[in-house]
Every structure is written in C-alpha cells, then in structure tokens.
Design a protein around this motif. Structure first.
Motif, PDB file in Angstrom:
ATOM      1  N   LYS A 225      54.935   5.482  62.343  1.00  0.00           N
ATOM      2  CA  LYS A 225      56.406   4.950  63.541  1.00  0.00           C
ATOM      3  C   LYS A 225      57.990   5.704  62.700  1.00  0.00           C
ATOM      4  N   SER A 226      57.014   6.322  60.997  1.00  0.00           N
ATOM      5  CA  SER A 226      58.513   7.313  60.559  1.00  0.00           C
ATOM      6  C   SER A 226      58.541   8.057  60.442  1.00  0.00           C
ATOM      7  N   ASN A 227      59.718   9.111  61.250  1.00  0.00           N
ATOM      8  CA  ASN A 227      60.307  10.756  62.296  1.00  0.00           C
ATOM      9  C   ASN A 227      60.423  10.910  60.467  1.00  0.00           C
ATOM     10  N   GLU A 228      60.574  10.562  59.571  1.00  0.00           N
ATOM     11  CA  GLU A 228      60.459  11.353  57.641  1.00  0.00           C
ATOM     12  C   GLU A 228      59.209  11.860  57.799  1.00  0.00           C
ATOM     13  N   GLU A 229      58.424  10.652  57.507  1.00  0.00           N
ATOM     14  CA  GLU A 229      57.030  10.902  57.647  1.00  0.00           C
ATOM     15  C   GLU A 229      57.151  12.089  58.348  1.00  0.00           C
ATOM     16  N   ARG A 230      56.773  12.262  60.035  1.00  0.00           N
ATOM     17  CA  ARG A 230      56.690  12.712  60.942  1.00  0.00           C
ATOM     18  C   ARG A 230      56.890  14.314  60.503  1.00  0.00           C
ATOM     19  N   GLY A 231      57.902  14.547  59.860  1.00  0.00           N
ATOM     20  CA  GLY A 231      58.606  15.346  59.490  1.00  0.00           C
ATOM     21  C   GLY A 231      57.838  16.067  58.776  1.00  0.00           C
ATOM     22  N   ARG A 232      57.169  15.648  57.801  1.00  0.00           N
ATOM     23  CA  ARG A 232      56.379  16.027  56.398  1.00  0.00           C
ATOM     24  C   ARG A 232      55.223  17.082  56.320  1.00  0.00           C
ATOM     25  N   TYR A 233      54.922  15.534  57.331  1.00  0.00           N
ATOM     26  CA  TYR A 233      52.956  15.729  57.630  1.00  0.00           C
ATOM     27  C   TYR A 233      53.202  17.142  58.479  1.00  0.00           C
ATOM     28  N   ARG A 234      54.115  17.541  59.368  1.00  0.00           N
ATOM     29  CA  ARG A 234      53.752  18.579  60.334  1.00  0.00           C
ATOM     30  C   ARG A 234      54.186  19.337  59.581  1.00  0.00           C
ATOM     31  N   PHE A 235      55.171  19.480  58.776  1.00  0.00           N
ATOM     32  CA  PHE A 235      55.353  20.212  57.310  1.00  0.00           C
ATOM     33  C   PHE A 235      54.425  20.963  56.279  1.00  0.00           C
ATOM     34  N   ILE A 236      53.421  20.044  56.709  1.00  0.00           N
ATOM     35  CA  ILE A 236      52.351  19.910  55.329  1.00  0.00           C
ATOM     36  C   ILE A 236      50.968  20.953  56.244  1.00  0.00           C
ATOM     37  N   GLN A 237      51.015  20.546  57.352  1.00  0.00           N
ATOM     38  CA  GLN A 237      50.226  21.174  58.908  1.00  0.00           C
ATOM     39  C   GLN A 237      50.200  22.274  58.682  1.00  0.00           C
ATOM     40  N   GLY A 238      51.752  22.890  59.024  1.00  0.00           N
ATOM     41  CA  GLY A 238      52.121  24.973  59.125  1.00  0.00           C
ATOM     42  C   GLY A 238      52.153  25.000  58.585  1.00  0.00           C
ATOM     43  N   GLN A 239      51.857  24.982  56.506  1.00  0.00           N
ATOM     44  CA  GLN A 239      51.652  25.238  54.930  1.00  0.00           C
ATOM     45  C   GLN A 239      50.026  25.464  55.278  1.00  0.00           C
ATOM     46  N   LEU A 240      49.610  24.906  55.784  1.00  0.00           N
ATOM     47  CA  LEU A 240      47.792  24.603  55.811  1.00  0.00           C
ATOM     48  C   LEU A 240      47.784  25.559  56.363  1.00  0.00           C
ATOM     49  N   TYR A 241      47.728  25.995  57.431  1.00  0.00           N
ATOM     50  CA  TYR A 241      47.555  26.838  58.165  1.00  0.00           C
ATOM     51  C   TYR A 241      47.993  28.247  58.450  1.00  0.00           C
ATOM     52  N   ASN A 242      48.824  27.888  57.851  1.00  0.00           N
ATOM     53  CA  ASN A 242      48.995  29.621  56.647  1.00  0.00           C
ATOM     54  C   ASN A 242      47.994  30.279  55.611  1.00  0.00           C
ATOM     55  N   GLU A 243      47.924  29.062  55.220  1.00  0.00           N
ATOM     56  CA  GLU A 243      46.783  29.082  53.816  1.00  0.00           C
ATOM     57  C   GLU A 243      45.881  29.264  54.957  1.00  0.00           C
ATOM     58  N   LEU A 244      45.505  29.040  55.803  1.00  0.00           N
ATOM     59  CA  LEU A 244      44.230  29.824  56.088  1.00  0.00           C
ATOM     60  C   LEU A 244      44.424  30.933  56.968  1.00  0.00           C
ATOM     61  N   GLY A 245      45.532  31.444  57.394  1.00  0.00           N
ATOM     62  CA  GLY A 245      45.398  32.539  57.955  1.00  0.00           C
ATOM     63  C   GLY A 245      45.978  32.632  59.702  1.00  0.00           C
TER      64      GLY A 245
END
Length: 857
Positions: A225-245
């Motif tokens: 329900k927290s947009n702050e958490e949502r922004g953080r989780y999405r950003f970490i997702q992007g970082q992880l996708y970069n790590e996976l190539g």
C-alpha cells in the motif's frame, strides 16, 4: 447534608470503579478498561517513539546505489552494546512502553490472556528490539506471540517479523522455509503479503538466488500500500535484471519507478533515469534523445540535490562518445557539488586519473589517484587496486619532478647574464601582481568579517585591544573560534610555506612536504626565507643560481640519472616506447656519465625494434657492436643464438645465485659479491635488490649496528623503489624492536623455548658438518624429546651448532645427562644452554661475551 451525600456517593462510585477495574478480576469493565488504557496510553506513546526512531534511522541511512539496494533501509553495525544500553533512545523508550503495557495491563487467567492489546505490546517490544539491533531478544518477543497468542489477529505479522529477524541473524534458509510455508498456508492481507514476499526476496538475495528474488519483488510491489516501498521494490527489480543481463526488462522496471513520479522519493526516480542511461545502446540508440533527457535532468530545479549523480552520468555519456573535454568538465562539476557519496567521488577521481594516465600525464594521474584513495575504505579491494596503480606511478612522478627542476636550473645556468636578469625581472613582476591580488582579497575578506561583527574596536576578531583584563567584549569571537577566519589562515599558510608536518624546525627547507611531485618546494623555500627587499631584487635570485662547476655537475648527473630511470620505467613498466625513446635520446644528448651510455643505447635499440623503426635499430646495433665489442650487450647482439646462454650472466640470474649463497649462510661472499655487482650494474633496476641483500648479510654477519647503517643508506638512497620502501618500513617498525641489548632472566622465562649451543672458532666447514652429522645420530637416541640441530654463523670466524626443541631451561643445561655412555664418548665438545629470546639478542648484537659473563649457566 446534601453536599455530604454527593461526596460520599462519589467516593463509593470511584471505589467501586477501581475495584471493578482490577487486573485480577475477569469482568467486562476490567477487560475493556485495561485494553483501552493500554492502547491509548502506553502503546500509543510507544508506537510514536518507534516511528520517530525509524524516521531518524532512515534519515541517517545512506543508500549505496552503486550496488543492489537492500530491501529494508537499515544499517546494521558491529558495535557491541553493554546490557541496558541502546543504540537509539527512541527505540529504548518504545521498548519501555511495551514492557509497561504488559506489566500494568496484562490480564492472565488460567493461562489465557484476556486483554486483546497485550499481543500488540509484544509486537511493539519485538520491533523496538529489532530496530535497536538486538535481534536475539527481538526473536524471543516474536516467538512468544506465536506461542502465547495463536489466535491473535497479529499472528501473521509476528511470523513475518520473526523471519525478518532470522534473516538478520543470517538464518536465510530457515527464513525461506518458514515464509514459503506461510504463503502456502495463509491468505495474507495485502500489506502482510508485501512484507512477507519482500523479505523473502531479501533472503533469496542473501543466498545469491537472484531470479527467485525478482519474482517475489514483483508480488511485493503489486501488493504493498506504500508508494515509497513500491518505488524501492521496482528499482531493486531493475537492478537485479541488470545483474542478470536483461537490460530491456530492467528498463521496464525503471519506467515503472519513473511513472510513480512524486508519489515516491525523488531519488528513486532520478536513479531510475540514470540507470536507463547506463543501459543505453550507443551503437543503435537515439543519442539525441538521451542527450535531451540528461539536459532536462540537469536543468530541473527540483533535481538540485542530485546534481552530483547527474553530472557524473553526463560525464560518462560524453566519455563514451569520445568527447573527453566535456567529460572532464562534467566529472569536475560532480566533484564541485561536494557530494556525500564517497564512492561517487572516488569514481570521479579514478576516471580523471585514468584519463590522464592514458594521455601519459602520469604526475597528474598520480594526484587524482591520491584523491581517489581518500574517498575509499583502506580495507577495501578498490582501495588496494588504486593504491597499486598509485605505487606504480611513484617512481615516474619522483623522477619527472627531479628532471623538471634540474632542467630549469641548468637552463638558467646556461643563459647569458642579460637574459637571466630579464627572466627574474619578469618573475618579480608576477610576484608583485600576485601580492597585490592577495592584498585585495585580504581587504575584501576583512570587510566581510567586519560586516559580520568579527572585527570591532581595532582588535583581532572582536577582541578590543584595551579591554580591561583582556576579556572579550560581549558578542565578540576569538580568532580560532571562527571557522571562516581559521580556514583563511590555513590557506594563507599553505600558500607561503606549503604543506608542512606539525613538528620541530618546521620552517627548515628539508621539512617541506614530502612526496613525489613537489617540484616547487625549493623555490617556495627561497621565497619564504627572503626579506621584503630581497623579494623584489633580481640580484637576490641571481645569487641563488649555482655557479661552482662541482655543484652544476652534480645537478647534471642527477638530471641524467632521472632521465635514465624514466626511460626504463616508460619502457618496462608502461610500454610507452615513444616516451622512453625521447628520454633516452635526451639523456645521450646531455653528456651523460659513461656508465649510462651503453645501457641507454641498448635500450634505444630495443625500443626501435618495438616501434618498427628498423633503420634506427640497425644503426644502434652496429654502433654497440663496433664501439663496445667486449660488453655483454655486444655479445647478445652479435650472437643472438648465444643469448640464452649469456642470460646466465644476466643481473637477475646473478642475483638468484647470490641469494642461494645467502641462504647457505655464506655472508662474507654475499657482501663482497654484492658490492661488485652494484658497481657493475650501477643505474639498473636490480641494484636496490643487491643493496638489500648486502644489508641483510651484513646484519647477519656483523650485527645490529652494521644492519642499521646499511638499511638507513638503502632507505635514503633508493627511497622510491620497492626495496627502499621496505627499508623504510624496517627502519621505522622493526629496528626499534631489535635495539634492546638487555637479556631476559632465564629462570623466569616462560616461553618454553631453549637451545643448546656448541661453539666452534676458526674450524673448517667440513669439520663442523661432520660434528653436526654425529650429533644428529645421537639426538635420535634421546627419548621423550624431539630434538633437531642446525649450523648458524655467528661471525666471520665463529659458527654455532645449535640443538632446538627444549621446553625447559634446566633440561637444556643438563643436556649431557640425556646421553647414553656410548653417545657421551661421541659428543665431548663443551656446550652452553640459552633461552631462544637471548639467542636472538646474541645473534642480533653479537654480544655473546656479555651473555656468558652473566650468571645464566
């Protein structure tokens, strides 16, 4: 009468109410009274304190966007707290309120809790302990809820927080198992689901299962329900996708962060934009679109707190487009923002250092690497990498500074008198102009300080000169209490004196800041020592130019040696053959000493070959063979097929053979041969190795004083070589520990390490070896002790045969009593026992006679 009745009635009602609200009575009034009181008093204040503590924790936490962000913003430290201590007073207060709620409002009847707020109190207790980084007590609180309140509406939250705590305790596999079971068995509310899946993602990250973490973050980002958490989780997702190539998937995740815009902290949106730029395809992408995006980010006033990151990325973009000047400008802009991100600063400095290194501007590169190291943790791998780069540049910077200074001096020496005068008149004009500018700046600064009330009444920094008792007037500030004026004073000191260490006689010229590259220290010392009249007199400077032939010759030799070393370094270490060629050619034009001529010509021949300049190589080869037919270089060039055999006489091979003799304790031979090779290979990089080997052999043969003298010579003469730095370390850290000649009291020695020593003077080596052989046979017959022997050189005429392995001084001193009658006939030589600590002192200081005069045996 009527009033008395009201008072009595009130007292009776109050007594009835108090008795009814007792924790020991299970009734409607008691249960609700304690539930309401606990919720809106202790727990309300406790949760307020908890939120305040979490807010402070988030504000003090600095996210490292160079690596994958953690799911939770919380810095775990290794600081050990004593019982009763807390890292944060807010968490301590929250814990106290939770305990108070339990102590004053718990209603336990027959093992069943009647107050529905007590499970909430234990949740608050566990959370307070968790954020205070006391994870074991926090785990106890969460486990107590699971044990005591299985029907609680907070049971799923308690399970989630228990696994968060397990993850902090590095029980990742257990947390994954429990969380997967929870998700399978329970239908969680949206926020509980988000919390469970997000920490499950963290557990997967901890065990390097990245793809599973991405899947859980997708669920968490959707459910929270927290947009702050949502922004953080999405950003970490992007970082992880970069790590996976998977750059496309990463960009989609970053787009979702950008779409949140002001609903989430702006740092996430800015970082998402910059991560997308990092993923840009420079071969097929639209560069204009990226350029416009970066310009928009730079110009947006809301992005001012993030300009350090934006400037850095713009610099990286221009660097990839080969726009080096623009890249340098933006990296410097990033540095000027005074960013708190040390990694960002380190990367800016490192990139600028690398750019200068690639342009062969090694001195400037070294300065940038120095700045890089100040922004890195000394125990980190990046620090060690940069330090290795910087150490490789130390010699270049050092010799370039010598060459530059001495070239300038020799240029002045060779100028006609009229040109010398004209040169210094121009120099004096610049000095006057600089002095005028500094005077104007000082007056401007004083005016600013005066406006701020820092200078009043004609005194210094608001201290009137005639104040009775010397007390400052009201509102005044002492000079050193004002940071502005202190900073100004520091800058002025550095301008005049340079960067000087805080020590005695700091004004002496040899106390100027050490370190390679301080090429202006000599001129700064002359200026600092000059009077006002001398400062603007050309004759003063003319008198400082060397005039004696001996002094000029010394400067020329030092310059030539610097050229030679630079040529070798550029050729061997950096493979900069063009730079090396220039240095060797300049050296041969400068009338160098004979010892440098032949090596320089041979190195030039090898450089010509490497550059494909075959004509020049053939000319150099012919000259060496014709003019130096007896040299090893001529032998190599005229008979290439014998080169491998001739390598047996190379400096490296000679050093290896000499080191083998050192290990065989042939110290006198090592010393004499080292001196011979030092003279033969003077000017080559192998010389410091021979010097260090000679110093060590001298110490082994002649003792501490000879070793100290040799190490000091090596540290001073070859300060910028690896061996010279090793000598400096020995001089600073090791020699002081060896300086003491005081023997330990062997009767009190508890080290359990003693030796038996047989002394032989002026005896042939063969005879000593025969004795050792016999001794080894005897030692095999001694039971209960594992004894070994060795031959140690004491001095040029004395050798020791030493028996090792005694744990007791009394046993060592009665060594002969361990021998059988037959063995005693074989070992008739006298011996003495000694503690290992004293044996070391005897070998270091060669003071055996002093030891034997002490009543130790």
């Amino acid at each position: 009468m009527k009033t008395s009745f009201k008072v009595i009635s009130t007292l009776i009602f109050a007594t009835f109410l108090i008795v009814s609200c007792s924790r020991k009575k299970d009734n409607f009034i008691s249960r609700n009274y304690h539930a309401v009181t606990a919720e809106f008093n202790a727990l309300y204040n406790g949760y307020n304190a908890l939120e305040q503590g979490r807010s402070n924790l988030n504000e003090s936490y600095f996210d490292d966007y160079w690596n994958v962000l953690p799911i939770e913003r919380m810095q775990v430290t290794d600081e050990i707290m004593l019982p009763g201590e807390s890292k944060n007073e807010d968490f301590s207060k929250a814990e106290d309120k939770a305990i108070k709620a339990v102590q004053k409002h718990s209603m336990d009847f027959g093992g069943k809790e009647k107050n529905p707020q007590i499970d909430e109190a234990y949740m608050l207790l566990g959370k307070a302990r968790y954020f205070d980084q006391r994870f074991i007590p926090a785990l106890e609180a969460f486990n107590y809820i699971l044990y005591k309140y299985p029907a609680s509406d907070k049971i799923n939250q308690a399970k989630v927080w228990r696994e968060k705590t397990n993850i902090r305790l590095e029980n990742n596999e257990l947390a994954i198992k429990n969380l997967k079971r929870l998700l399978f068995q329970e239908e969680l509310k949206s926020q509980d689901l988000a919390d469970a899946t997000s920490i499950l993602a963290q557990a997967y990250l901890n065990i390097k299962v990245v793809d599973s973490a991405v899947a859980q973050l997708e669920i968490a980002a959707t459910a929270t329900k927290s947009n702050e958490e949502r922004g953080r989780y999405r950003f970490i997702q992007g970082q992880l996708y970069n790590e996976l190539g998977y750059k496309d998937s990463a960009n989609l995740a970053f787009d979702k962060v950008i779409e949140l815009n002001r609903k989430t902290p702006r740092i996430y949106m800015i970082s998402a934009h910059l991560e997308k730029v990092k993923n840009f395809d420079y071969e097929q992408g639209n560069k204009l679109e990226v350029s416009e995006l970066l310009a928009e980010l730079e110009e947006n006033r809301e992005n001012r707190p993030f300009l350090d990151k934006i400037y850095h990325q713009i610099g990286a973009y221009h660097l990839r487009n080969n726009s080096d000047s623009l890249a340098v400008a933006y990296y410097n802009k990033s540095l000027r923002t005074r960013s708190k991100d040390k990694i960002l600063n380190a990367r800016n400095y490192e990139i600028l250092g690398d750019m200068n290194f690639d342009k062969s501007l090694y001195r400037e590169a070294g300065m940038y690497y120095d700045s890089t190291m100040t922004s890195l943790n000394q125990d980190s791998k990046p620090y060690r990498i940069i330090k290795r780069k910087r150490d490789n540049l130390a010699d270049v910077i050092y010799y370039e500074a010598i060459a530059q200074v001495n070239d300038s001096i020799l240029h002045l020496v060779n100028l006609p008198e009229a040109d010398k005068v004209a040169f210094f008149e121009t120099f004096i004009e610049k000095l006057k102009q600089k002095a005028e500018e500094e005077k104007e700046e000082q007056e401007r600064q004083e005016a600013l300080d005066r406006n701020k009330g820092l200078i009043t009444g004609g005194g210094i920094q608001g201290r009137p000169l005639n104040t009775p008792g010397g007390a400052p007037s009201q509102g005044s500030l002492f000079y050193f209490y004002n940071p502005t004026t202190v900073a100004y004073g520091k800058n002025e000191f550095v301008k005049i004196w340079g960067d000087r260490a805080q020590e005695d006689n700091w004004r002496w010229s040899n106390k100027s800041s050490s370190g390679a590259g301080n090429s202006n220290s000599g001129s700064e010392d002359i200026l600092a020592a000059a009077t006002e009249e001398e400062l603007y007199d050309p004759q003063f400077y003319l008198s400082k130019i060397p005039s004696e032939e001996k002094e000029i010759d010394s400067i020329s030799k030092e310059r030539n040696y610097a050229y030679y070393q630079l040529g070798l370094i550029y050729k061997e270490k950096f493979k900069e053959f063009s730079l090396a060629k220039v240095k060797f050619q300049d050296l041969l034009k400068s009338n160098p000493e004979e010892r440098l001529v032949l090596p320089s010509k041979y190195n030039l021949y090898k450089i010509y070959e490497a550059l494909g300049e075959n004509d020049e190589a053939n000319i150099a080869k012919s000259e060496i063979i014709k003019n130096y037919p007896e040299s090893r270089y001529a032998t190599i060039l005229s008979n290439p097929e014998l080169a491998s055999q001739f390598d047996e006489e190379s400096p490296e091979r000679l050093y290896e053979r000499l080191y083998e003799q050192f290990e065989n304790q042939e110290y006198d031979i090592v010393i004499s041969k080292s001196e011979e090779y030092i003279n033969s290979f003077d000017g080559e990089s192998i010389v410091p190795k021979f010097e260090l080997l000679k110093a060590t052999a001298s110490g082994r043969l002649y003792g501490y004083e000879a070793y100290q003298k040799a190490i000091n010579y090596l540290a001073v003469t070859y300060a910028n070589t690896e061996e010279g730095q090793q000598a400096q370390h020995l001089q600073t850290n090791i020699l002081p520990k060896l300086a003491s000649k005081d023997f330990v009291e062997e009767s009190n020695d508890t080290s359990g390490n003693f030796k038996v020593i047989f002394k032989f003077e002026n005896l042939e080596t063969e005879a000593v070896l025969n004795f050792q052989k016999t001794l080894d046979e005897v030692l095999k017959n001694i039971k209960y002790y594992e004894l070994t022997s060795s031959i140690d050189v004491y001095n040029a005429s004395t050798k020791f045969v030493v028996v090792h392995g005694f744990k007791n001084g009394q046993v060592a001193s009665t060594f002969d009593q361990l021998l059988t009658k037959e063995d005693k006939k074989k070992i008739k030589e006298p011996y003495f026992a000694m503690a290992s600590a004293n044996y070391q002192i005897v070998q270091v200081h060669k003071n055996l006679d002093a030891y034997l005069n002490v009543d130790n045996n």
